[in-house]
Design an enzyme around this catalytic site. Sequence first.
Site, short mmCIF file in Angstrom:
data_model
loop_
_atom_site.label_atom_id
_atom_site.label_comp_id
_atom_site.label_asym_id
_atom_site.label_seq_id
_atom_site.Cartn_x
_atom_site.Cartn_y
_atom_site.Cartn_z
N HIS A 1 0.83 -1.20 0.00
CA HIS A 1 0.00 0.00 0.00
C HIS A 1 0.87 1.26 0.00
O HIS A 1 0.45 2.31 -0.48
CB HIS A 1 -0.91 0.03 1.24
CG HIS A 1 -1.93 -1.06 1.27
ND1 HIS A 1 -1.65 -2.32 1.73
CD2 HIS A 1 -3.23 -1.07 0.89
CE1 HIS A 1 -2.75 -3.07 1.65
NE2 HIS A 1 -3.71 -2.33 1.14
N ASP B 1 -5.13 -6.21 -7.58
CA ASP B 1 -5.21 -5.46 -6.34
C ASP B 1 -5.41 -3.99 -6.73
O ASP B 1 -5.37 -3.63 -7.91
CB ASP B 1 -3.94 -5.67 -5.51
CG ASP B 1 -4.21 -5.53 -4.01
OD1 ASP B 1 -5.20 -4.89 -3.63
OD2 ASP B 1 -3.40 -6.05 -3.21
#
Length: 349
Positions: free
Chosen positions: A181, A252
């Site tokens: 992230h 993702d």
Amino acid sequence: MSLGPVMLDLEGTAISADETRLLNHPAVGGVILFTRNFDSIDQLQTLCSQVHSARNPHLLIAVDHEGGRVQRFREGFTPLPPAAWYGDQYRKSAEQGQELARLGGWLMASELRACGVDFSFAPVLDIGLGISEVIGDRAFSSQPAIVARLAQAWMQGAHQAGMAVVGKHFPGHGGVQADSHLALPVDQRRFEDLEMEDLRPFETMIHAGMEAIMPAHVVYSRIDKELAGFSSFWLNKVLRQQLGFQGVIFSDDLNMAAAKEAGGYGDRAKAALSAGCDMVLVCNNRPAAIEVLDCLKDYNDPAAHVRLVRMHGRKQQTIQQLHLEPRWRSAVNRLSVAPEEISLDLRLE
């Protein structure tokens, strides 16, 4: 109208007029929900009904609802234990651990299905090697065989509730410390090492009927220079050909820091789809989502559409009906675990 290749997010607890128009864009195929989209059970049911009514076939609705620290909806939902807790129970009794995992998958799926959510991005199939903090107690175990057994039991429970499952993060996120992230994780292990360890739960779950997979935003530098989610080697050669996976591949989030290695948002989306993804996620960045939709407005993959429609949920009942089921009451009693009872020791001996 077919399901498009893009899954995007919503800003609040109801759909705005602009979002209604956005959901009818031909490239949209689904919506992912976050905590900000949830206020109550009744509100969530209304929101899901509105999303499903926007298109035919209806758009997919997904959420990250694994249990533990990754559970988007709280008030009115059972607090679910993290995957590592099932590993703890397995260490005490293999039979009981698998039974509880099956019950956990069923409870998670039953409560979400009662609100209209089609599926959760779960279970995590990564190995808990004690290296990755972002995985941590989201992993069932440090042993691939135990991860596979518990994940399979969890999937059986979800299937009983009418929910398809999404295994993540292929081919394995447990061997890197960086959080994708925030940064670009690089795993320097050999393919043979991953094949003997990290790939085993994915292979077992594929053979057991897992419907979907999400690849990791990780570069396996000794194997391929691309992030796994943008790699034809990983998605086509290994996942499709070697492992025989015929289900959905979700990227993702293209807004994650690691994904910037693939270029601008439109380039990222095209690269992921070209590598083998069926649907790409663009979350928490509306301009980026619009850029991706514009780039993919003429995109059409009939094979991906056939795979995606299989992700629609089944067996929906009302939350009131669910709460009357003896199995629901039993599941709540057996899985409502105080935090201090959860050991984060993943070394299952």
